[in-house]
Design a protein around this motif. Sequence first.
Motif, PDB file in Angstrom:
ATOM      1  N   HIS A  72      96.929 -20.186 -39.708  1.00 57.26           N
ATOM      2  CA  HIS A  72      96.740 -19.296 -40.858  1.00 57.26           C
ATOM      3  C   HIS A  72      98.086 -18.912 -41.466  1.00 57.26           C
ATOM      4  O   HIS A  72      98.737 -19.739 -42.082  1.00 57.26           O
ATOM      5  N   ASP A  73      98.517 -17.683 -41.256  1.00 55.92           N
ATOM      6  CA  ASP A  73      99.756 -17.220 -41.875  1.00 55.92           C
ATOM      7  C   ASP A  73     100.893 -17.071 -40.857  1.00 55.92           C
ATOM      8  O   ASP A  73     101.862 -16.356 -41.088  1.00 55.92           O
ATOM      9  N   GLU A  74     100.776 -17.749 -39.730  1.00 54.27           N
ATOM     10  CA  GLU A  74     101.821 -17.666 -38.712  1.00 54.27           C
ATOM     11  C   GLU A  74     102.379 -19.050 -38.411  1.00 54.27           C
ATOM     12  O   GLU A  74     101.650 -20.036 -38.388  1.00 54.27           O
ATOM     13  N   LEU A  75     103.682 -19.074 -38.188  1.00 52.10           N
ATOM     14  CA  LEU A  75     104.361 -20.305 -37.792  1.00 52.10           C
ATOM     15  C   LEU A  75     105.267 -19.940 -36.623  1.00 52.10           C
ATOM     16  O   LEU A  75     106.163 -19.109 -36.757  1.00 52.10           O
ATOM     17  N   LEU A  76     104.995 -20.524 -35.481  1.00 53.64           N
ATOM     18  CA  LEU A  76     105.750 -20.231 -34.274  1.00 53.64           C
ATOM     19  C   LEU A  76     106.626 -21.420 -33.940  1.00 53.64           C
ATOM     20  O   LEU A  76     106.133 -22.551 -33.797  1.00 53.64           O
ATOM     21  N   ALA A  79     119.876 -19.932 -37.142  1.00 49.03           N
ATOM     22  CA  ALA A  79     119.734 -21.038 -38.096  1.00 49.03           C
ATOM     23  C   ALA A  79     118.255 -21.329 -38.359  1.00 49.03           C
ATOM     24  O   ALA A  79     117.871 -21.635 -39.488  1.00 49.03           O
ATOM     25  N   ALA A  80     117.416 -21.209 -37.337  1.00 48.98           N
ATOM     26  CA  ALA A  80     115.979 -21.424 -37.516  1.00 48.98           C
ATOM     27  C   ALA A  80     115.379 -20.327 -38.390  1.00 48.98           C
ATOM     28  O   ALA A  80     114.537 -20.602 -39.253  1.00 48.98           O
ATOM     29  N   ALA A  81     115.809 -19.095 -38.199  1.00 47.06           N
ATOM     30  CA  ALA A  81     115.333 -17.988 -39.048  1.00 47.06           C
ATOM     31  C   ALA A  81     115.743 -18.226 -40.496  1.00 47.06           C
ATOM     32  O   ALA A  81     114.942 -18.033 -41.419  1.00 47.06           O
ATOM     33  N   ASP A  82     116.974 -18.673 -40.705  1.00 48.24           N
ATOM     34  CA  ASP A  82     117.439 -18.996 -42.053  1.00 48.24           C
ATOM     35  C   ASP A  82     116.612 -20.126 -42.657  1.00 48.24           C
ATOM     36  O   ASP A  82     116.250 -20.081 -43.834  1.00 48.24           O
ATOM     37  N   LEU A  83     116.290 -21.126 -41.853  1.00 47.11           N
ATOM     38  CA  LEU A  83     115.453 -22.238 -42.307  1.00 47.11           C
ATOM     39  C   LEU A  83     114.094 -21.730 -42.781  1.00 47.11           C
ATOM     40  O   LEU A  83     113.591 -22.154 -43.821  1.00 47.11           O
ATOM     41  N   LEU A  84     113.500 -20.805 -42.049  1.00 47.93           N
ATOM     42  CA  LEU A  84     112.213 -20.248 -42.455  1.00 47.93           C
ATOM     43  C   LEU A  84     112.311 -19.519 -43.785  1.00 47.93           C
ATOM     44  O   LEU A  84     111.481 -19.703 -44.676  1.00 47.93           O
ATOM     45  N   HIS A  85     113.347 -18.705 -43.942  1.00 49.06           N
ATOM     46  CA  HIS A  85     113.537 -17.971 -45.201  1.00 49.06           C
ATOM     47  C   HIS A  85     113.748 -18.932 -46.375  1.00 49.06           C
ATOM     48  O   HIS A  85     113.146 -18.767 -47.439  1.00 49.06           O
ATOM     49  N   ALA A 117     111.723 -21.793 -51.243  1.00 48.58           N
ATOM     50  CA  ALA A 117     111.502 -23.057 -51.957  1.00 48.58           C
ATOM     51  C   ALA A 117     110.028 -23.266 -52.254  1.00 48.58           C
ATOM     52  O   ALA A 117     109.652 -23.721 -53.343  1.00 48.58           O
ATOM     53  N   THR A 118     109.173 -22.922 -51.314  1.00 48.98           N
ATOM     54  CA  THR A 118     107.731 -23.064 -51.508  1.00 48.98           C
ATOM     55  C   THR A 118     107.238 -22.132 -52.606  1.00 48.98           C
ATOM     56  O   THR A 118     106.441 -22.526 -53.461  1.00 48.98           O
ATOM     57  N   ALA A 119     107.711 -20.904 -52.599  1.00 45.45           N
ATOM     58  CA  ALA A 119     107.313 -19.941 -53.628  1.00 45.45           C
ATOM     59  C   ALA A 119     107.743 -20.423 -55.008  1.00 45.45           C
ATOM     60  O   ALA A 119     106.977 -20.324 -55.975  1.00 45.45           O
ATOM     61  N   THR A 120     108.938 -20.959 -55.115  1.00 46.93           N
ATOM     62  CA  THR A 120     109.420 -21.481 -56.390  1.00 46.93           C
ATOM     63  C   THR A 120     108.553 -22.641 -56.858  1.00 46.93           C
ATOM     64  O   THR A 120     108.211 -22.746 -58.031  1.00 46.93           O
ATOM     65  N   TYR A 121     108.166 -23.496 -55.933  1.00 47.63           N
ATOM     66  CA  TYR A 121     107.361 -24.661 -56.280  1.00 47.63           C
ATOM     67  C   TYR A 121     105.938 -24.276 -56.690  1.00 47.63           C
ATOM     68  O   TYR A 121     105.419 -24.731 -57.699  1.00 47.63           O
ATOM     69  N   TRP A 122     105.285 -23.456 -55.869  1.00 45.45           N
ATOM     70  CA  TRP A 122     103.865 -23.177 -56.077  1.00 45.45           C
ATOM     71  C   TRP A 122     103.571 -22.019 -57.028  1.00 45.45           C
ATOM     72  O   TRP A 122     102.487 -21.971 -57.619  1.00 45.45           O
ATOM     73  N   GLY A 129     107.195 -18.231 -61.833  1.00 44.36           N
ATOM     74  CA  GLY A 129     106.826 -17.496 -63.032  1.00 44.36           C
ATOM     75  C   GLY A 129     105.537 -16.705 -62.941  1.00 44.36           C
ATOM     76  O   GLY A 129     105.139 -16.038 -63.889  1.00 44.36           O
ATOM     77  N   SER A 130     104.867 -16.719 -61.797  1.00 41.80           N
ATOM     78  CA  SER A 130     103.567 -16.056 -61.684  1.00 41.80           C
ATOM     79  C   SER A 130     103.679 -14.575 -61.322  1.00 41.80           C
ATOM     80  O   SER A 130     102.715 -13.843 -61.463  1.00 41.80           O
ATOM     81  N   GLY A 131     104.814 -14.159 -60.816  1.00 48.30           N
ATOM     82  CA  GLY A 131     104.956 -12.785 -60.365  1.00 48.30           C
ATOM     83  C   GLY A 131     104.441 -12.560 -58.955  1.00 48.30           C
ATOM     84  O   GLY A 131     104.544 -11.467 -58.406  1.00 48.30           O
ATOM     85  N   VAL A 132     103.873 -13.600 -58.337  1.00 46.12           N
ATOM     86  CA  VAL A 132     103.382 -13.486 -56.965  1.00 46.12           C
ATOM     87  C   VAL A 132     104.579 -13.428 -56.018  1.00 46.12           C
ATOM     88  O   VAL A 132     105.523 -14.196 -56.156  1.00 46.12           O
ATOM     89  N   ARG A 133     104.528 -12.492 -55.079  1.00 45.32           N
ATOM     90  CA  ARG A 133     105.609 -12.355 -54.098  1.00 45.32           C
ATOM     91  C   ARG A 133     105.181 -12.992 -52.779  1.00 45.32           C
ATOM     92  O   ARG A 133     104.068 -12.769 -52.315  1.00 45.32           O
ATOM     93  N   PHE A 134     106.051 -13.753 -52.191  1.00 45.21           N
ATOM     94  CA  PHE A 134     105.837 -14.301 -50.858  1.00 45.21           C
ATOM     95  C   PHE A 134     106.727 -13.487 -49.918  1.00 45.21           C
ATOM     96  O   PHE A 134     107.927 -13.391 -50.138  1.00 45.21           O
TER      97      PHE A 134
END
Length: 70
Positions: A17-21, A31-37, A42-47, A50-55
Amino acid sequence: VRAELPALDGEIVLCLHDELLLQVPAAHADAAADLLHRSLAATATYWAAGSGVRFVVEVSILRRWSDAVH
């Protein structure tokens, strides 16, 4: 995440769902935490550009899973 994680000697242990372990050596935890951020940004920018949706992401670094807040 999947593409860059091997360079950190890490692996995805759970994606639900909304978790990635992730499991990575302690030396690569930041570095892994930075990778997640970066990946979420990048995903928010792609999907949703301009929508105003916050991830929003909450990243925790733990030495063992039993330390996680349930």
